[in-house]
Enzyme design. Sequence first.
Site, mmCIF file in Angstrom:
data_model
loop_
_atom_site.group_PDB
_atom_site.id
_atom_site.type_symbol
_atom_site.label_atom_id
_atom_site.label_comp_id
_atom_site.label_asym_id
_atom_site.label_seq_id
_atom_site.Cartn_x
_atom_site.Cartn_y
_atom_site.Cartn_z
ATOM 1 N N LYS A 48 11.182 -1.309 -12.608
ATOM 2 C CA LYS A 48 9.804 -1.212 -12.091
ATOM 3 C C LYS A 48 9.477 0.172 -12.483
ATOM 4 C CE LYS A 48 9.131 0.436 -7.446
ATOM 5 N NZ LYS A 48 8.176 1.654 -7.478
ATOM 6 N N ILE A 78 -13.411 2.648 -8.704
ATOM 7 C CA ILE A 78 -14.877 1.757 -8.765
ATOM 8 C C ILE A 78 -14.238 0.844 -9.803
ATOM 9 C CG2 ILE A 78 -16.543 3.472 -8.163
ATOM 10 C CD1 ILE A 78 -17.306 3.577 -11.098
ATOM 11 N N ASN A 133 -15.769 -0.565 -12.398
ATOM 12 C CA ASN A 133 -15.946 -0.488 -13.804
ATOM 13 C C ASN A 133 -14.615 0.448 -14.466
ATOM 14 O OD1 ASN A 133 -17.395 -0.220 -16.361
ATOM 15 N ND2 ASN A 133 -17.803 1.816 -15.818
ATOM 16 N N THR A 182 3.645 0.654 3.202
ATOM 17 C CA THR A 182 4.588 0.585 4.305
ATOM 18 C C THR A 182 4.265 2.128 5.055
ATOM 19 O OG1 THR A 182 6.058 0.954 2.629
ATOM 20 C CG2 THR A 182 6.001 -1.099 3.899
ATOM 21 N N ASP A 220 4.087 -0.099 -11.828
ATOM 22 C CA ASP A 220 3.687 0.098 -10.409
ATOM 23 C C ASP A 220 2.660 1.280 -10.288
ATOM 24 O OD1 ASP A 220 3.502 -0.065 -7.420
ATOM 25 O OD2 ASP A 220 5.311 0.826 -7.196
ATOM 26 N N LEU A 221 1.383 1.189 -10.781
ATOM 27 C CA LEU A 221 0.490 2.286 -10.737
ATOM 28 C C LEU A 221 -0.418 2.139 -9.679
ATOM 29 C CD1 LEU A 221 0.092 2.821 -14.811
ATOM 30 C CD2 LEU A 221 1.620 3.946 -13.052
ATOM 31 N N LYS A 222 -0.514 0.745 -9.010
ATOM 32 C CA LYS A 222 -1.437 1.104 -7.930
ATOM 33 C C LYS A 222 -2.966 1.336 -8.086
ATOM 34 C CE LYS A 222 2.266 1.488 -4.395
ATOM 35 N NZ LYS A 222 3.557 1.833 -5.375
ATOM 36 N N LEU A 223 -3.676 0.925 -9.086
ATOM 37 C CA LEU A 223 -5.016 1.306 -9.162
ATOM 38 C C LEU A 223 -6.035 1.023 -8.132
ATOM 39 C CD1 LEU A 223 -3.340 1.274 -12.180
ATOM 40 C CD2 LEU A 223 -5.765 0.661 -12.994
ATOM 41 N N ARG A 264 17.743 2.207 -4.741
ATOM 42 C CA ARG A 264 19.018 3.213 -4.509
ATOM 43 C C ARG A 264 20.261 2.166 -4.360
ATOM 44 N NH1 ARG A 264 15.927 6.580 -0.006
ATOM 45 N NH2 ARG A 264 14.601 4.433 -0.169
ATOM 46 N N ASP A 323 13.287 5.179 -10.114
ATOM 47 C CA ASP A 323 12.495 6.032 -9.538
ATOM 48 C C ASP A 323 13.504 7.581 -10.291
ATOM 49 O OD1 ASP A 323 10.863 5.030 -7.968
ATOM 50 O OD2 ASP A 323 12.516 4.334 -6.500
HETATM 51 O O1 C5P Z 1 15.720 2.871 -3.064
HETATM 52 P P1 C5P Z 1 14.716 1.689 -2.610
HETATM 53 O O2 C5P Z 1 15.440 0.274 -2.711
HETATM 54 O O3 C5P Z 1 14.269 1.911 -1.022
HETATM 55 O O4 C5P Z 1 13.409 1.603 -3.619
HETATM 56 C C1 C5P Z 1 12.497 0.970 -3.229
HETATM 57 C C2 C5P Z 1 11.269 1.023 -4.273
HETATM 58 O O5 C5P Z 1 10.226 0.238 -4.036
HETATM 59 C C3 C5P Z 1 10.631 2.472 -4.222
HETATM 60 O O6 C5P Z 1 10.397 2.895 -5.644
HETATM 61 C C4 C5P Z 1 9.539 2.622 -3.482
HETATM 62 O O7 C5P Z 1 8.599 3.373 -3.748
HETATM 63 C C5 C5P Z 1 9.093 1.338 -3.375
HETATM 64 N N1 C5P Z 1 8.169 0.607 -2.425
HETATM 65 C C6 C5P Z 1 8.670 0.564 -1.167
HETATM 66 N N2 C5P Z 1 7.690 -0.041 -0.122
HETATM 67 C C7 C5P Z 1 6.710 -0.403 -0.370
HETATM 68 C C8 C5P Z 1 6.240 -0.302 -1.617
HETATM 69 C C9 C5P Z 1 7.202 0.154 -2.913
HETATM 70 O O8 C5P Z 1 9.968 0.738 -0.882
HETATM 71 N N3 C5P Z 1 5.804 -0.864 0.338
#
Ligand code: C5P
Length: 229
Positions: A32, A65, A67, A120, A59-62, A209, A10
């Site tokens: 990631k 639609i 097509n 989440t 991790d782009l979460k498309l 982190r 990140d």
């Molecule tokens: O810093 P940390 O370990 O909390 O980062 C977790 C990573 O996983 C971040 O990139 C966060 O956006 C991602 N993520 C998440 N929970 C999700 C999906 C993705 O924490 N349900």
Amino acid sequence: MERDVIIACDFKNQEELFSFLEPFKGLNPFLKIGMEIFYKEGPQLVRKLKEMGCKIFLDLKLHDIPNTVEKAMRNLGELGVEITNCHAAGGINMMQAARRGLDATESGKNTKLIAVTQLTSISQEILENELLIKENLADVVKTYALNSKAAGLQGVVCSPLEAPIIKELGLISVTPGIRFADDSKNDQKRVATPEYAKELGSTYIVVGRSITAASDPVAAYKRCVKEFC
Ligand code: C5P
């Protein structure tokens, strides 16, 4: 064994990312790459990281639609990343189209496609009052996971606490929300240690982190690998 530690990169831009990666030379970590840095640096960054020998979860979460998702996935397939994802909320047809898009390129055939079931950040209250889904959140997650499987996807992103049920469905789980026992939780609510995630059956843990903000990121990464793999 497939189990691996994925570092959540990140970072704002590639300068920050490359300076973070400097001491990881030779370790070829699984990274990631999310929307923030991808929208800044583009596919070129992914190509560079692959050339450096890193494995990539894009991790782009498309979610669009079928097509459009199929065509977008065809472009992502050319990058030859190890894992990418889409939203299960797009429906089974959309997820099948996503898989077809990846399969249309030689390198994309080997890309694992996983689904986001519910973010989440979505609570039971938001589910009911804003999205007008009256079911229990856990049931929605399970049904979306089953839909992902029906669409031919390989797994889902979920909390490590949901990993046992995902494993039971025969899917892989990619699980964020990981903290060492002696860490602060920050904004994560449902966390597990790498060791506990392993016990619960997570396939991949995504760690941000606890590694990126550690005083010695390489040592923190190695600790994760030791506890989880
Ligand atoms: O810093 P940390 O370990 O909390 O980062 C977790 C990573 O996983 C971040 O990139 C966060 O956006 C991602 N993520 C998440 N929970 C999700 C999906 C993705 O924490 N349900």
